[in-house]
Design an enzyme around this catalytic site. Structure first.
Site, PDB file in Angstrom:
ATOM      1  N   GLY A 143       1.605 -12.052   3.562  1.00 39.39           N
ATOM      2  CA  GLY A 143       2.089 -12.423   2.233  1.00 39.39           C
ATOM      3  C   GLY A 143       3.601 -12.517   2.291  1.00 39.39           C
ATOM      4  NE  ARG A 144       5.508 -12.020  -3.295  1.00 40.82           N
ATOM      5  CZ  ARG A 144       5.008 -12.330  -4.484  1.00 40.82           C
ATOM      6  NH1 ARG A 144       5.513 -13.329  -5.160  1.00 40.82           N
ATOM      7  NH2 ARG A 144       4.027 -11.641  -5.011  1.00 40.82           N
TER       8      ARG A 144
ATOM      9  CG  HIS B 184       6.080   4.935  -0.170  1.00 45.35           C
ATOM     10  ND1 HIS B 184       4.796   4.882  -0.624  1.00 45.35           N
ATOM     11  CD2 HIS B 184       6.593   3.706  -0.417  1.00 45.35           C
ATOM     12  CE1 HIS B 184       4.540   3.694  -1.138  1.00 45.35           C
ATOM     13  NE2 HIS B 184       5.637   2.959  -1.028  1.00 45.35           N
TER      14      HIS B 184
ATOM     15  NE  ARG C 246       0.496   1.294  -2.517  1.00 45.59           N
ATOM     16  CZ  ARG C 246       1.753   0.865  -2.714  1.00 45.59           C
ATOM     17  NH1 ARG C 246       2.610   0.859  -1.711  1.00 45.59           N
ATOM     18  NH2 ARG C 246       2.152   0.476  -3.907  1.00 45.59           N
TER      19      ARG C 246
ATOM     20  NE  ARG D 262      -8.791 -10.743   0.739  1.00 49.35           N
ATOM     21  CZ  ARG D 262      -8.518 -10.185  -0.418  1.00 49.35           C
ATOM     22  NH1 ARG D 262      -9.458  -9.590  -1.091  1.00 49.35           N
ATOM     23  NH2 ARG D 262      -7.309 -10.221  -0.918  1.00 49.35           N
TER      24      ARG D 262
ATOM     25  CD  GLU E 204       2.740   7.370   0.360  1.00 46.31           C
ATOM     26  OE1 GLU E 204       3.342   7.144  -0.703  1.00 46.31           O
ATOM     27  OE2 GLU E 204       2.549   6.518   1.232  1.00 46.31           O
TER      28      GLU E 204
HETATM   29  C1  8YV Z   1       7.983   1.899  -4.217  1.00 47.28           C
HETATM   30  C2  8YV Z   1       5.997   0.407  -3.530  1.00 47.28           C
HETATM   31  O1  8YV Z   1       8.095   2.915  -3.285  1.00 47.28           O
HETATM   32  O2  8YV Z   1       6.433  -1.792  -4.213  1.00 47.28           O
HETATM   33  C3  8YV Z   1       5.590  -0.925  -4.005  1.00 47.28           C
HETATM   34  O3  8YV Z   1       4.387  -1.140  -4.173  1.00 47.28           O
HETATM   35  O4  8YV Z   1       5.214   1.181  -3.116  1.00 47.28           O
HETATM   36  C4  8YV Z   1       7.424   0.758  -3.507  1.00 47.28           C
HETATM   37  O5  8YV Z   1       8.282  -0.283  -3.546  1.00 47.28           O
HETATM   38  C5  8YV Z   1       7.552   2.514  -5.469  1.00 47.28           C
HETATM   39  O6  8YV Z   1       6.803   1.744  -6.310  1.00 47.28           O
HETATM   40  C6  8YV Z   1       8.814   3.074  -6.113  1.00 47.28           C
HETATM   41  O7  8YV Z   1       8.836   3.037  -7.452  1.00 47.28           O
END
Ligand code: 8YV
Length: 314
Positions: free
Chosen positions: A153-154, A278, A231, A175, A260
């Site tokens: 993706g991006r 993360h 993830r 996919r 996490e």
């Molecule tokens: C952030 C993320 O760590 O964009 C996402 O899905 O997991 C991350 O960029 C998180 O949402 C921080 O607020």
């Protein structure tokens, strides 16, 4: 009157200020008794500002009968119950694009650090072991090899662009094949067999849970390196730990984990992993841009304008 917005996690000071300017802010993370707090203010809440990790469950949204919008400070939507949002007529926004390059930088950093054993090398110098014991063992070359991107993706494309600069040949698994200059593999295990590095940039959620399983890890093999900036759920973490412990996989660079911020000791103790909390999008510049987009999405919604970055709920 300012619309009431429930904020799930502490924002940076600038974003907190911007939220306060436009909304009546309710801070969920400060509530000692979350259920009591939601019972008390639930009916007033018209918007949620949340993070990729905290999301918005159906249970939470059900407690907010006048909820209109969920604005996610992140691109990942796996923690938002999108089916419930759609059914309840709640609109959802996220923050794509502004974080793409940072997350790709993190993937590159983790790949280089894992292959070249940068963290262990740093410790070797700091601890005085270099002077006491001599040089460290040799590490692995990165440039000129083959990498597989899981989820082109991006963010996957931004990773691929960086790897191309290292003369790395790129292949990918999605996919379905997409318009791209890279070779597509419909079978992830076959891809893993053919590459040196596997970089995970696929969206989380049930559709991708455990995609990188023991068979894929074994196909990557004892000289292979796994990088995950997507993830933790996309990878079978137990299978990964076992493979790293038994040197069936050379190394891993991980920014994300199954549960996490809990990272099992069995993973933290491994010498052949580089770990980050993360923090793919965790730069001052990008978090400011993401926060601004969250505020702009909420403002647009309550002003009856089109959202800058709405999520298509189908
Ligand atoms: C952030 C993320 O760590 O964009 C996402 O899905 O997991 C991350 O960029 C998180 O949402 C921080 O607020």
């Amino acid at each position: 009157m300012k619309p009431d917005v429930l904020v799930m996690k502490p924002p940076t000071p600038d974003v907190a200020e911007a939220l306060e300017r436009s909304f009546a802010v309710h801070r969920l993370w400060e509530a000692e008794d979350r259920s009591a707090f939601l019972r008390e203010i639930g009916a007033t809440i018209r918007g949620i500002a949340t993070t990729g990790g905290a999301g918005a469950s159906a249970e939470l949204m059900r407690a907010l009968p006048n909820l209109e919008i969920v604005a996610v400070n992140g691109v990942g939507l796996d923690a938002v119950d999108l089916a419930y949002a759609k059914e309840a007529g709640v609109v959802v926004a996220n923050t794509p694009d502004v974080l793409t390059e940072d997350v790709a930088d993190m993937a590159l950093l983790l790949l280089l650090a894992a292959a070249r054993e940068a963290v262990a090398g740093d410790a070797h110098v700091r601890s005085g072991a270099w002077e006491r014991e001599g040089a460290r063992p040799l590490s692995r070359r990165v440039h000129g090899k083959r990498a597989g991107i899981l989820g082109l993706g991006r963010i996957g494309r931004a990773v691929a662009r960086r790897l191309e600069a290292l003369d790395i040949q790129i292949v990918y698994h999605n996919r379905r094949p997409i318009e791209s200059p890279y070779v597509y593999y419909s079978d992830l295990e076959a891809l893993a067999r053919d590459v040196d590095f596997l970089v995970v940039t696929a969206a989380g959620g049930e559709g991708s849970r455990g995609l990188v399983d023991r068979a894929v890890i074994d196909a990557l093999g004892p000289d292979g390196i796994l990088v995950n900036v997507a993830r933790g759920t996309v990878v079978d973490q137990e299978a990964l730990i076992e493979a790293l412990r038994e040197n069936r996989l050379a190394a891993a660079g991980l920014d994300v984990f199954e549960d996490e911020p809990r990272v099992p000791e069995s993973l933290r103790n491994l010498p052949n992993v580089v770990l980050q909390p993360h923090h793919g999008s965790g730069t001052v510049e990008t978090r400011a841009a993401m926060g601004e987009l969250v505020v702009r999405n909420l403002e647009a919604h309550f002003a009856g304008r089109l959202l800058p970055t709405p999520v298509d709920l189908g």
